[in-house]
Design a protein around this motif. Structure first.
Motif, PDB file in Angstrom:
ATOM      1  N   MET A 104      35.472  81.054 -20.742  1.00 37.32           N
ATOM      2  CA  MET A 104      34.042  80.424 -21.175  1.00 37.32           C
ATOM      3  C   MET A 104      34.360  79.018 -21.717  1.00 37.32           C
ATOM      4  SD  MET A 104      31.522  81.366 -24.257  1.00 37.32           S
ATOM      5  CE  MET A 104      32.901  81.071 -25.417  1.00 37.32           C
ATOM      6  N   ARG A 105      33.746  78.287 -21.013  1.00 36.59           N
ATOM      7  CA  ARG A 105      33.777  76.656 -21.209  1.00 36.59           C
ATOM      8  C   ARG A 105      32.830  76.199 -22.657  1.00 36.59           C
ATOM      9  NH1 ARG A 105      33.790  77.564 -15.907  1.00 36.59           N
ATOM     10  NH2 ARG A 105      31.838  77.137 -15.571  1.00 36.59           N
ATOM     11  N   LEU A 106      33.516  75.983 -23.448  1.00 38.13           N
ATOM     12  CA  LEU A 106      32.482  75.636 -24.614  1.00 38.13           C
ATOM     13  C   LEU A 106      32.390  74.176 -24.958  1.00 38.13           C
ATOM     14  CD1 LEU A 106      31.012  76.898 -27.345  1.00 38.13           C
ATOM     15  CD2 LEU A 106      33.492  76.894 -28.428  1.00 38.13           C
ATOM     16  N   PHE A 107      31.299  73.714 -25.256  1.00 38.43           N
ATOM     17  CA  PHE A 107      31.053  72.205 -25.589  1.00 38.43           C
ATOM     18  C   PHE A 107      31.017  71.863 -26.921  1.00 38.43           C
ATOM     19  CE2 PHE A 107      29.721  72.909 -21.339  1.00 38.43           C
ATOM     20  CZ  PHE A 107      30.239  71.704 -20.759  1.00 38.43           C
ATOM     21  N   SER A 108      30.991  72.771 -27.719  1.00 37.13           N
ATOM     22  CA  SER A 108      30.925  72.482 -29.319  1.00 37.13           C
ATOM     23  C   SER A 108      32.201  72.712 -29.886  1.00 37.13           C
ATOM     24  CB  SER A 108      29.766  73.396 -29.953  1.00 37.13           C
ATOM     25  OG  SER A 108      28.578  73.260 -29.341  1.00 37.13           O
ATOM     26  N   ARG A 109      32.848  71.492 -30.297  1.00 41.70           N
ATOM     27  CA  ARG A 109      34.196  71.312 -31.012  1.00 41.70           C
ATOM     28  C   ARG A 109      34.109  70.734 -32.097  1.00 41.70           C
ATOM     29  NH1 ARG A 109      34.989  70.177 -25.141  1.00 41.70           N
ATOM     30  NH2 ARG A 109      36.340  71.807 -24.360  1.00 41.70           N
ATOM     31  N   ALA A 119      30.794  73.205  -7.529  1.00 42.01           N
ATOM     32  CA  ALA A 119      31.137  72.262  -8.608  1.00 42.01           C
ATOM     33  C   ALA A 119      30.558  72.691 -10.015  1.00 42.01           C
ATOM     34  CB  ALA A 119      30.858  70.767  -8.467  1.00 42.01           C
ATOM     35  N   ILE A 120      29.443  73.103 -10.185  1.00 41.13           N
ATOM     36  CA  ILE A 120      28.743  73.620 -11.259  1.00 41.13           C
ATOM     37  C   ILE A 120      29.500  74.932 -11.574  1.00 41.13           C
ATOM     38  CG2 ILE A 120      26.601  74.770 -12.158  1.00 41.13           C
ATOM     39  CD1 ILE A 120      25.111  72.630 -10.529  1.00 41.13           C
ATOM     40  N   ARG A 121      29.764  75.850 -10.613  1.00 41.23           N
ATOM     41  CA  ARG A 121      30.236  77.128 -10.889  1.00 41.23           C
ATOM     42  C   ARG A 121      31.771  77.055 -11.627  1.00 41.23           C
ATOM     43  NH1 ARG A 121      29.894  81.360  -6.279  1.00 41.23           N
ATOM     44  NH2 ARG A 121      27.941  81.007  -6.674  1.00 41.23           N
ATOM     45  N   LYS A 122      32.435  76.076 -11.114  1.00 41.28           N
ATOM     46  CA  LYS A 122      33.865  75.852 -11.641  1.00 41.28           C
ATOM     47  C   LYS A 122      33.935  74.755 -12.868  1.00 41.28           C
ATOM     48  CE  LYS A 122      35.897  76.235  -6.907  1.00 41.28           C
ATOM     49  NZ  LYS A 122      36.493  75.174  -5.799  1.00 41.28           N
ATOM     50  N   GLY A 123      32.709  74.401 -13.261  1.00 40.63           N
ATOM     51  CA  GLY A 123      32.862  73.647 -14.584  1.00 40.63           C
ATOM     52  C   GLY A 123      33.186  72.164 -14.311  1.00 40.63           C
ATOM     53  N   THR A 150      26.954  81.636 -14.102  1.00 40.25           N
ATOM     54  CA  THR A 150      27.856  80.539 -13.915  1.00 40.25           C
ATOM     55  C   THR A 150      27.282  79.384 -13.241  1.00 40.25           C
ATOM     56  OG1 THR A 150      28.858  81.501 -11.853  1.00 40.25           O
ATOM     57  CG2 THR A 150      30.032  82.068 -13.792  1.00 40.25           C
ATOM     58  N   ASP A 151      26.079  79.346 -12.613  1.00 43.78           N
ATOM     59  CA  ASP A 151      25.610  78.556 -11.596  1.00 43.78           C
ATOM     60  C   ASP A 151      24.624  77.674 -12.132  1.00 43.78           C
ATOM     61  OD1 ASP A 151      27.365  79.700  -9.967  1.00 43.78           O
ATOM     62  OD2 ASP A 151      25.840  80.815  -8.847  1.00 43.78           O
ATOM     63  N   ILE A 152      24.653  77.471 -13.571  1.00 43.52           N
ATOM     64  CA  ILE A 152      24.026  76.557 -14.282  1.00 43.52           C
ATOM     65  C   ILE A 152      24.726  75.504 -14.927  1.00 43.52           C
ATOM     66  CG2 ILE A 152      21.998  75.918 -15.970  1.00 43.52           C
ATOM     67  CD1 ILE A 152      20.890  78.503 -15.049  1.00 43.52           C
ATOM     68  N   PRO A 153      24.457  74.098 -14.997  1.00 46.41           N
ATOM     69  CA  PRO A 153      25.557  73.236 -15.760  1.00 46.41           C
ATOM     70  C   PRO A 153      25.820  73.455 -16.966  1.00 46.41           C
ATOM     71  CG  PRO A 153      24.361  72.044 -14.176  1.00 46.41           C
ATOM     72  CD  PRO A 153      23.593  73.260 -14.133  1.00 46.41           C
ATOM     73  N   GLN A 154      24.817  73.649 -17.778  1.00 42.82           N
ATOM     74  CA  GLN A 154      25.127  73.903 -19.035  1.00 42.82           C
ATOM     75  C   GLN A 154      23.977  75.036 -19.606  1.00 42.82           C
ATOM     76  OE1 GLN A 154      25.036  70.586 -21.783  1.00 42.82           O
ATOM     77  NE2 GLN A 154      26.904  69.753 -20.831  1.00 42.82           N
ATOM     78  N   PHE A 155      24.219  75.997 -20.484  1.00 38.13           N
ATOM     79  CA  PHE A 155      23.526  76.892 -21.002  1.00 38.13           C
ATOM     80  C   PHE A 155      23.334  76.466 -22.613  1.00 38.13           C
ATOM     81  CE2 PHE A 155      25.664  78.965 -17.511  1.00 38.13           C
ATOM     82  CZ  PHE A 155      24.599  79.733 -16.858  1.00 38.13           C
ATOM     83  N   ASN A 156      22.322  76.807 -23.168  1.00 35.49           N
ATOM     84  CA  ASN A 156      21.908  76.857 -24.602  1.00 35.49           C
ATOM     85  C   ASN A 156      21.714  78.360 -25.026  1.00 35.49           C
ATOM     86  OD1 ASN A 156      22.078  74.088 -24.877  1.00 35.49           O
ATOM     87  ND2 ASN A 156      19.777  73.806 -25.187  1.00 35.49           N
TER      88      ASN A 156
END
Length: 302
Positions: free
Chosen positions: A1-6, A43-47, A111-117
């Protein structure tokens, strides 16, 4: 999982990270804007790309997305049915099936959306680019039409859209226009804004009115205070507007509307696209089918 909140980083380092990511996303956007859909999706799927999708894969339909547990999915379906301008249904999945076959032969909603909330009990808990770790067998995915589809039509007719030219997210605002409630789902209509010359407004309305599954024509043109927007320079979502002298702001019903309703309903779990970051489908912008009806997958009964 690629997490943006650090959250463990110092604020200054967080700011630097956001700026660096914004620059990287814009550079990627410029490269991807001239690439075919398959390349964009990978590109989106791979992050590799996590930015906004307006202007990517021209000619292809883009969709807002909401993912809910089965126990509240019917009420949300009813909410969309009662509010077709901000919530035009394109497809509803079977419970637990992440593969959106009618929208694209290989689309995986995880996986196929750039970012999810990701929301729990109405509270945003994190923003990620992969929801595989959150997937459950009872989740139902809703794809709703998006204004990016009519933006493609406007661009093809020679209209300028500055937010796309600058790699920005269209500004969005809460209004005082209330939607029709369904069960626990309720809230105001959210609008997106694009400015145009008064001489162009009639043509813009005519073109966008051909896309009822993508919010149709504007719901308001001109004075934003008439729909409860006190300051155009302070959007609730998206980037700052760029309205030049002599232009009129035009407001379209927006796919953030159901996100507000979802937050008000406070389901135990809800996953949506991040504003401006849509699901790009294989479907052409001419519509889900010849008469604009929602897509149905006869093999799955959805």
């Amino acid at each position: 999982m690629r997490l943006f909140s650090r959250w463990h980083l110092e604020p200054s380092r967080l700011d630097q990270g956001r700026e660096s990511r914004a620059v990287s996303d814009f550079q990627q956007f410029k490269r991807l804007s001239v690439r075919p859909l398959g390349h964009v999706r990978q590109a989106i799927r791979k992050g590799v790309y996590c930015g906004q999708t307006a202007g990517l894969a021209p000619g292809k339909q883009q969709c807002n997305v909401a993912i809910l547990p089965l126990d509240c999915a019917m009420d949300f379906f009813t909410y969309c049915f009662r509010n077709p301008r901000p919530c035009p249904l394109v497809h509803v999945s079977d419970a637990g099936d992440p593969i959106m076959r009618p929208l694209g032969h290989d689309i995986d909603i995880r996986t196929d959306i750039p970012q999810f909330n990701i929301y729990r009990d109405g509270r945003l808990i994190e923003t990620v680019s992969d929801i595989s770790d959150h997937w459950r067998d009872d989740l139902v995915s809703f794809a709703l039409g998006c204004s990016f589809s009519f933006e493609d039509a406007l661009l093809s007719r020679g209209f300028r859209l500055r937010h796309i030219e600058r790699g920005r997210t269209v500004p969005m605002y809460r209004t005082n226009v209330q939607t029709r409630r369904a069960g626990a789902f309720w809230g105001p209509t959210v609008v997106s804004m694009r400015p145009f010359s008064p001489d162009d407004i009639d043509d813009v309305c005519e073109i966008t009115g051909r896309y009822p599954y993508a919010h149709g024509e504007p719901i308001h043109i001109g004075n934003p205070e008439r729909i409860g927007i006190e300051n155009l320079e302070k959007p609730d979502w998206g980037d700052l507007p760029d309205v030049q002298d002599g232009e009129l702001p035009a407001f379209w019903a927006c796919g953030v509307t159901p996100q507000v309703a979802l937050r008000n309903a406070r389901p135990s779990l809800c996953i949506t696209h991040a504003p401006g970051r849509m699901l790009i489908c294989d479907l052409p912008n001419t519509g889900p089918d010849d008469n604009g009806s929602p897509v149905r997958d006869s093999s799955h009964g959805s």
